[in-house]
Design a protein around this motif. Structure first.
Motif, PDB file in Angstrom:
ATOM      1  N   VAL A  93      44.271 -14.367   4.781  1.00 19.62           N
ATOM      2  CA  VAL A  93      45.335 -15.293   4.911  1.00 19.62           C
ATOM      3  C   VAL A  93      45.217 -16.230   5.592  1.00 19.62           C
ATOM      4  CG1 VAL A  93      47.756 -15.851   4.782  1.00 19.62           C
ATOM      5  CG2 VAL A  93      46.754 -13.716   3.245  1.00 19.62           C
ATOM      6  N   SER A  94      44.961 -15.928   7.007  1.00 17.23           N
ATOM      7  CA  SER A  94      45.009 -16.640   8.255  1.00 17.23           C
ATOM      8  C   SER A  94      43.922 -17.739   8.143  1.00 17.23           C
ATOM      9  CB  SER A  94      44.897 -15.777   9.506  1.00 17.23           C
ATOM     10  OG  SER A  94      44.700 -16.640  10.387  1.00 17.23           O
ATOM     11  N   VAL A  96      42.218 -18.710   5.379  1.00 20.86           N
ATOM     12  CA  VAL A  96      42.706 -19.709   4.326  1.00 20.86           C
ATOM     13  C   VAL A  96      43.366 -20.700   4.949  1.00 20.86           C
ATOM     14  CG1 VAL A  96      43.802 -20.142   2.128  1.00 20.86           C
ATOM     15  CG2 VAL A  96      42.266 -18.238   2.476  1.00 20.86           C
ATOM     16  N   ALA A  97      44.647 -20.539   5.736  1.00 16.10           N
ATOM     17  CA  ALA A  97      45.428 -21.308   6.345  1.00 16.10           C
ATOM     18  C   ALA A  97      44.640 -22.251   7.361  1.00 16.10           C
ATOM     19  CB  ALA A  97      46.322 -20.712   7.170  1.00 16.10           C
ATOM     20  N   ILE A  98      43.614 -21.635   7.966  1.00 13.60           N
ATOM     21  CA  ILE A  98      42.991 -22.663   8.984  1.00 13.60           C
ATOM     22  C   ILE A  98      42.283 -23.757   8.109  1.00 13.60           C
ATOM     23  CG2 ILE A  98      40.895 -22.529  10.537  1.00 13.60           C
ATOM     24  CD1 ILE A  98      42.300 -20.297  11.741  1.00 13.60           C
ATOM     25  N   PHE A 100      42.781 -24.959   5.257  1.00 10.41           N
ATOM     26  CA  PHE A 100      43.614 -26.214   4.747  1.00 10.41           C
ATOM     27  C   PHE A 100      44.136 -27.066   5.839  1.00 10.41           C
ATOM     28  CE2 PHE A 100      44.593 -23.375   1.163  1.00 10.41           C
ATOM     29  CZ  PHE A 100      44.319 -24.062   0.100  1.00 10.41           C
ATOM     30  N   ILE A 101      44.650 -26.350   6.965  1.00 14.39           N
ATOM     31  CA  ILE A 101      44.943 -27.214   8.116  1.00 14.39           C
ATOM     32  C   ILE A 101      43.913 -28.199   8.602  1.00 14.39           C
ATOM     33  CG2 ILE A 101      45.940 -27.252  10.577  1.00 14.39           C
ATOM     34  CD1 ILE A 101      47.276 -24.704   9.961  1.00 14.39           C
ATOM     35  N   GLY A 104      43.190 -30.904   6.032  1.00 15.07           N
ATOM     36  CA  GLY A 104      44.229 -32.320   5.757  1.00 15.07           C
ATOM     37  C   GLY A 104      44.203 -32.979   7.209  1.00 15.07           C
ATOM     38  N   SER A 105      44.301 -32.192   8.235  1.00 15.66           N
ATOM     39  CA  SER A 105      44.444 -32.723   9.759  1.00 15.66           C
ATOM     40  C   SER A 105      43.314 -33.981  10.066  1.00 15.66           C
ATOM     41  CB  SER A 105      44.821 -32.078  10.676  1.00 15.66           C
ATOM     42  OG  SER A 105      43.720 -31.101  10.856  1.00 15.66           O
TER      43      SER A 105
ATOM     44  N   ILE B  86      41.345 -15.282  -4.859  1.00 16.21           N
ATOM     45  CA  ILE B  86      41.284 -16.419  -4.182  1.00 16.21           C
ATOM     46  C   ILE B  86      40.608 -17.600  -5.137  1.00 16.21           C
ATOM     47  CG2 ILE B  86      39.251 -16.416  -2.801  1.00 16.21           C
ATOM     48  CD1 ILE B  86      40.663 -17.529  -0.465  1.00 16.21           C
ATOM     49  N   PHE B 290      44.646 -23.346  -5.011  1.00 15.42           N
ATOM     50  CA  PHE B 290      44.543 -23.053  -3.709  1.00 15.42           C
ATOM     51  C   PHE B 290      46.323 -23.125  -3.275  1.00 15.42           C
ATOM     52  CE2 PHE B 290      40.064 -24.403  -3.368  1.00 15.42           C
ATOM     53  CZ  PHE B 290      39.601 -23.019  -3.176  1.00 15.42           C
ATOM     54  N   VAL B 291      46.991 -24.216  -3.818  1.00 15.25           N
ATOM     55  CA  VAL B 291      48.321 -24.183  -3.746  1.00 15.25           C
ATOM     56  C   VAL B 291      48.956 -22.970  -3.908  1.00 15.25           C
ATOM     57  CG1 VAL B 291      50.266 -25.416  -4.130  1.00 15.25           C
ATOM     58  CG2 VAL B 291      48.141 -26.749  -3.984  1.00 15.25           C
ATOM     59  N   ILE B 293      48.345 -19.998  -3.671  1.00 14.03           N
ATOM     60  CA  ILE B 293      48.258 -18.935  -2.436  1.00 14.03           C
ATOM     61  C   ILE B 293      49.487 -19.138  -1.523  1.00 14.03           C
ATOM     62  CG2 ILE B 293      47.036 -18.042  -0.672  1.00 14.03           C
ATOM     63  CD1 ILE B 293      44.581 -19.152  -1.816  1.00 14.03           C
ATOM     64  N   LEU B 297      53.010 -16.771  -1.674  1.00 17.91           N
ATOM     65  CA  LEU B 297      53.382 -15.953  -0.287  1.00 17.91           C
ATOM     66  C   LEU B 297      54.728 -16.506   0.082  1.00 17.91           C
ATOM     67  CD1 LEU B 297      50.225 -16.770   1.884  1.00 17.91           C
ATOM     68  CD2 LEU B 297      51.016 -14.632   1.136  1.00 17.91           C
ATOM     69  N   VAL B 336      48.305 -31.313   2.434  1.00 22.05           N
ATOM     70  CA  VAL B 336      47.147 -30.185   2.526  1.00 22.05           C
ATOM     71  C   VAL B 336      47.656 -29.525   4.008  1.00 22.05           C
ATOM     72  CG1 VAL B 336      44.903 -29.723   3.014  1.00 22.05           C
ATOM     73  CG2 VAL B 336      45.520 -31.299   1.318  1.00 22.05           C
ATOM     74  N   ILE B 337      48.031 -30.403   4.868  1.00 15.87           N
ATOM     75  CA  ILE B 337      48.361 -29.643   6.194  1.00 15.87           C
ATOM     76  C   ILE B 337      49.727 -28.830   6.057  1.00 15.87           C
ATOM     77  CG2 ILE B 337      48.819 -30.205   8.741  1.00 15.87           C
ATOM     78  CD1 ILE B 337      47.840 -32.786   8.421  1.00 15.87           C
ATOM     79  N   GLN B 339      50.778 -27.365   3.558  1.00 16.35           N
ATOM     80  CA  GLN B 339      50.340 -26.262   2.665  1.00 16.35           C
ATOM     81  C   GLN B 339      49.626 -25.152   3.695  1.00 16.35           C
ATOM     82  OE1 GLN B 339      48.031 -27.672  -0.437  1.00 16.35           O
ATOM     83  NE2 GLN B 339      47.041 -25.933  -0.751  1.00 16.35           N
ATOM     84  N   GLY B 340      48.657 -25.691   4.522  1.00 13.04           N
ATOM     85  CA  GLY B 340      48.091 -24.747   5.509  1.00 13.04           C
ATOM     86  C   GLY B 340      49.258 -24.221   6.388  1.00 13.04           C
ATOM     87  N   LEU B 341      50.200 -25.018   6.779  1.00 13.34           N
ATOM     88  CA  LEU B 341      51.071 -24.450   7.764  1.00 13.34           C
ATOM     89  C   LEU B 341      51.782 -23.384   7.238  1.00 13.34           C
ATOM     90  CD1 LEU B 341      52.114 -27.812   9.633  1.00 13.34           C
ATOM     91  CD2 LEU B 341      50.795 -25.821  10.778  1.00 13.34           C
ATOM     92  N   ILE B 343      50.971 -21.486   4.558  1.00 12.97           N
ATOM     93  CA  ILE B 343      50.073 -20.210   4.590  1.00 12.97           C
ATOM     94  C   ILE B 343      50.137 -19.212   5.752  1.00 12.97           C
ATOM     95  CG2 ILE B 343      47.907 -19.150   3.882  1.00 12.97           C
ATOM     96  CD1 ILE B 343      47.592 -21.678   2.105  1.00 12.97           C
ATOM     97  N   LEU B 344      50.262 -20.424   7.029  1.00  7.68           N
ATOM     98  CA  LEU B 344      49.906 -19.613   8.344  1.00  7.68           C
ATOM     99  C   LEU B 344      51.131 -18.745   8.512  1.00  7.68           C
ATOM    100  CD1 LEU B 344      47.911 -19.472  10.642  1.00  7.68           C
ATOM    101  CD2 LEU B 344      49.241 -21.387  11.729  1.00  7.68           C
TER     102      LEU B 344
END
Lengths: 323, 379
Positions: A93-94, A96-98, A100-101, A104-105, B86, B290-291, B293, B297, B336-337, B339-341, B343-344
Motif C-alpha cells: 500500500v505504501s 502504491v501511495a508513493i 501516485f504522489i 501527480g506531484s 492491484i 487504481f482509485v 484502492i 482503504l 492524483v497527489i 489520491q496518493g496521500l 492511500i498513504l
C-alpha cells in the motif's frame, strides 16, 4: 555487413534501454533482500527524473541535477521506510501511495514552475551527461568486426551507463562479501535472529532503503538527463514495474539481474527495430506482442515453469519485536 | 494477525481515526497547493462549489463516483480474502473488449434494456477471466498476486491496443476506438432525478450504471457479511491457517474471491463506455482502477464506506476539473497527489495516530480504552 551493423545497432540500443531497468532492479534488490517490498520503484525513479532535470536546468549543472535526483529519491524512500518500517504499515500500500504522489506531484510542480505542460526546459549540452568517447574509438571504427563493437558498444555512452554496469559487481561484493551485506540478507530472511544478535532491524532496513533511493535516483537522472534531455510527464512508463519483474526473473541475484535487464532491454530494442517489418518464418509480429513479452515471461516464470523464484522469506512482513 | 493496539470505542475506530487520517492527507495536499503559490482555502472552496454547487456539478460528481464504487468494491472483496488485487485497472480495461463486441453486435437489433444485461455479463465475465489466471497462479503455484496482477495490467493494455487499432476499429477510421454505439447500446441518463430537486442540468453523463453500482454495493454487503461464502472469505483473510484447519479449500476461496473482484472491476467499464462516450476508446479506464484502492482503504472495506469514499473522490474529480479551470497553476494531477496521500495516510500509515488518540481517550476516561491500555501506553 548490413546485418552485422543492424545487430550492433540493436545491441547498442539494448544497452541504452536496459540501463534504467538495471539501476532500478538493483535498487529493488537492496530493499527486497532486506525484507521490504518496494512497488514504489516506479515513483522514485519518476521523482528522480524530475528533480534531476529541474535542478540541472535551474543550476546549469549536470552534477547538481544528479545530486538532487538522488536526494529527492532517497527522501521518497524514507517516506516508504517511515510508513512500512517505523509504523509497520502495509508495504505494498505504501509503495502504491508513493507511485501516485510521484506521478501527480511531478506533473503539477513541473507545470507550476516551468509552465511547459509538465515538462522541464530542454537541457543544454552542459546540463546533461555527455557521451564519453574512449581513446582510440574513432581510429578503430573502421577495423572490421572489433572496430564497431569497440566504438559503438563499449565506447560512446554517458558516465551513468558505466556506473550502472559497475554497480553489478559492486552490489554483489556488498551483499556477499561485506558484513553489512550479510546482515542485510539476514534481516530479509530472519529478522528475529538479527535482532537477537543486538543489531537494529529498523536501522538496517532504513540503510537498505537509502541504497534503493540512491539507485532509483540515478536511474531517474539517466532517463531525464541522458536518454531524453529533459523531463516529460510519466516518462518512466512502467519501467519500475519491469524492473520488479526483472528482479523476480533474476531470483534476487545481482548478476542475474543484469542479464534479466539486458534481456528485457533487448526485447524493447527489438520491438522498436522490428516495427512493421515482417520476420522470416513467423511473418509480421504485432508490436503489442513484443511489448507485452517481458510481462508474459515474468508471469510464466512466476508460475514456476522456468525454475522457481523464491523471494526473501521475511519480505513484506513488518518486524514486530516479541512482547 | 493480532492487533498490537488496545481497543477504542467503535465510533472512534470507524469514524474518528479515518477522519483524522483523511484530514492529515488534505492538510499535506494543502501544503502542495501553497508550494505552487495558491491559497489552499480558496482552492478548497472552489473544489467543493464545483462539485456540489450546481445540479450539473452534482451529476458529474455522481457519474465519477459510479466508476469508483465498482473499483472500490472490487478491491474490497479481494481484501476481505486477504488478497491485494492491484489489477482492477487491467480487469476493467479488458472488460471493454467484451462490452465493445456485445455493443457492436447488438446495438442495431436490440433495445438498450436487452443489450445492457448482456453487456453486464460480458464485462463481468471478461474481468473475472482476467483475474482468474493470477488467482490460479496464486492458489496453485504460489506466485505473488500483486506482481501477477500488475503484469496483467500491462498485458491488458497491450491486448486492448492490439484490438482497438485492429478489429474493433471501423476500417475507415484512423482513431483507435470503436464506432459510436447506436441507440441500442446507449444507457438512459439519470439527470431527471436531480432535476426533480429543482436543479438545472445542461448535459451530464450520470446514467443508470449508478443504480447498478448501488445494487452491487448491497450485494457485496450481503455476500461478505450474510453468506457462508463471505464468512469463508473473511476467515481466510484473517487467518489462512484457521481457514485451512476449518476445512476451507484454499484454492477454491482464492479463485472465487478474485473472480468476484475481477467481475466487479470489469463492470466499472460499463459506466464510461455505454453510459458516457458511447464507444470503447484507448485508455478509457484512465486510472479509475487504481482509485479503487484509495476508495476501498478509505471506506474501510465496507460497502457503505466505499460508496461515501467514492462520492468523495467523485467530488475531487469534478471539483478538480473546476479548480484547474480557475487556478491555472493547479492541474487535474492534484487529484492524483491527493489520491496518493489518502492511500498513504488511510492505508499505510493507518495506525500512526492511534496511540495519540488512545492516550487522549485514556486521559478522559481510562475505562473507555481498558485499564491495561491506559497503563501501558503513556504516549
Amino acid at each position: 555487413m548490413d546485418l552485422f551493423n543492424a545487430i550492433i545497432q540493436i545491441l547498442d540500443s539494448t544497452i541504452r534501454l536496459s540501463v534504467p531497468l538495471l539501476l532500478a532492479c538493483l535498487a529493488g534488490l537492496y530493499s527486497e533482500r532486506a525484507g521490504v517490498f518496494d512497488i514504489g520503484l516506479e515513483g522514485k525513479m519518476l521523482v528522480g527524473a524530475f528533480a534531476g532535470a529541474a535542478a540541472a536546468s535551474v543550476f546549469h549543472s549536470a552534477l547538481i541535477g544528479l545530486g538532487m535526483a538522488i536526494l529527492i529519491s532517497v527522501a521518497f524512500a524514507m517516506i516508504h521506510g517511515f510508513a512500512s518500517i517505523t509504523h509497520r504499515g502495509n508495504q505494498i500500500v505504501s509503495g502504491v501511495a508513493i507511485n501516485f504522489i510521484a506521478a501527480g506531484s511531478t506533473i503539477m510542480l513541473g507545470q507550476a514552475w516551468f509552465s511547459q505542460g509538465g515538462r522541464t526546459p530542454a537541457l543544454a549540452p552542459g546540463e546533461r551527461f555527455e557521451a564519453i568517447t574512449w581513446p582510440g574509438a574513432d581510429a578503430l571504427r573502421d577495423v572490421p568486426i572489433l572496430g564497431p563493437i569497440y566504438a559503438e558498444l563499449i565506447s560512446g555512452h554517458s558516465i551513468l551507463v558505466y556506473i550502472a554496469f559497475l554497480m553489478v559487481p559492486f552490489t554483489w561484493w556488498v551483499l556477499f562479501r561485506t558484513r553489512f551485506g550479510l546482515r542485510l540478507r539476514a534481516v530479509g530472511e530472519n529478522p528475529a535472529a538479527v535482532d537477537t544478535a543486538g543489531i537494529s532491524v529498523a536501522w538496517l532496513r532504513y540503510r537498505a532503503l537509502i541504497c534503493t533511493g540512491v539507485l532509483t535516483g540515478i536511474a531517474g537522472a539517466y532517463l531525464s538527463m541522458v536518454q531524453n534531455g529533459g523531463f516529460v510527464k510519466d516518462m518512466t512508463a512502467g519501467k519500475g514495474y519491469i524492473a520488479l519483474a526483472a528482479l523476480i526473473f533474476a531470483k534476487w541475484k545481482p548478476v542475474n539481474a543484469m542479464f534479466a535487464c539486458l534481456l528485457f532491454g533487448f526485447l524493447d530494442a527489438l520491438s522498436i527495430r522490428l516495427q512493421g517489418t515482417p520476420l522470416p518464418v513467423i511473418g509480421k509480429v504485432p508490436v503489442q506482442f513484443m511489448q507485452a513479452l517481458p510481462y508474459v515471461l515474468t508471469v510464466i516464470l512466476l508460475a514456476g515453469f522456468i525454475g522457481k523464484a523464491i523471494p526473501p522469506r521475511a519480505g513484506g512482513v513488518p518486524y514486530v519485536k516479541e512482547r | 494477525m493480532s492487533t498490537p493496539y488496545a481497543k477504542l470505542p467503535a465510533w472512534a475506530d470507524y469514524g474518528l481515526i479515518p477522519v483524522i487520517n483523511l484530514a492529515v492527507a488534505f492538510v499535506v495536499a494543502g501544503f502542495v497547493v501553497m508550494l505552487v503559490g495558491e491559497n489552499p482555502f480558496r482552492a478548497a472552496v472552489i473544489l467543493v462549489e464545483g462539485a456540489f454547487g450546481r445540479g450539473q456539478g452534482i451529476a458529474f460528481t455522481l457519474f465519477y463516483a459510479t466508476t469508483f464504487i465498482f473499483s472500490g468494491l472490487s478491491v474490497a472483496v479481494a481484501a476481505h480474502c486477504g488478497l491485494f488485487n492491484i489489477g482492477g485497472e487491467g480487469q476493467g480495461y479488458i472488460a471493454g473488449l467484451g462490452i465493445g463486441i456485445v455493443c457492436l453486435a447488438f446495438d442495431s437489433v436490440l433495445p438498450w434494456w436487452l443489450t445492457f444485461p448482456i453487456a453486464i455479463v460480458a464485462s463481468a465475465a471478461m474481468g473475472a477471466l482476467w483475474a482468474l489466471i493470477p488467482a490460479y497462479l496464486q492458489a496453485k503455484r504460489g506466485s505473488h498476486i500483486v506482481i501477477t496482477t500488475i503484469m496483467f495490467n500491462f498485458i491488458a493494455a497491450s491486448v486492448m491496443v492490439y484490438a482497438l487499432v485492429g478489429f474493433l476499429k471501423p476500417p475507415s477510421s484512423m482513431a483507435p476506438q470503436t464506432r459510436t454505439f447506436l441507440e441500442g447500446a446507449q444507457l438512459p441518463k439519470l439527470n431527471w432525478v436531480i432535476e426533480l430537486f429543482g436543479a438545472k442540468i445542461r448535459s451530464a453523463p450520470l446514467n443508470i450504471c449508478f443504480l447498478l453500482a448501488l445494487v452491487m454495493a448491497l450485494l457485496v454487503w450481503l455476500l461478505i457479511w450474510r453468506t457462508r461464502l463471505g464468512y469463508e472469505m473473511r476467515t481466510y483473510g484473517h487467518s489462512p491457517k484457521a481457514a485451512r484447519y476449518a476445512g476451507i479449500s484454499e484454492t477454491r476461496i482464492i479463485i472465487i474471491a478474485m473472480m468476484i473482484s475481477g467481475a466487479l472491476a470489469g463492470m466499472m467499464a460499463l459506466n464510461p463506455t455505454m453510459g458516457d462516450q458511447h464507444n470503447v476508446a484507448l485508455d478509457f479506464v484512465s486510472g479509475a482502477g487504481f482509485v479503487g484502492i484509495a476508495v476501498a482503504l478509505m471506506g474501510r472495506l465496507h460497502p457503505v464506506g466505499i460508496v461515501l469514499a467514492a462520492i468523495l473522490f467523485g467530488m475531487l474529480y469534478q471539483g478538480g476539473a473546476e479548480l484547474a479551470f480557475e487556478m491555472p497553476a493547479i492541474s487535474r494531477d492534484m487529484i492524483v497527489i491527493i489520491q496518493g496521500l489518502v492511500i498513504l495516510f488511510a492505508g499505510a500509515l493507518e495506525h500512526m495516530f492511534r496511540p495519540y488518540v488512545q492516550a487522549l481517550f485514556a486521559s478522559f476516561s481510562p475505562r473507555s480504552v481498558g485499564i491495561e491500555a491506559a497503563k501501558g501506553k503513556g504516549a
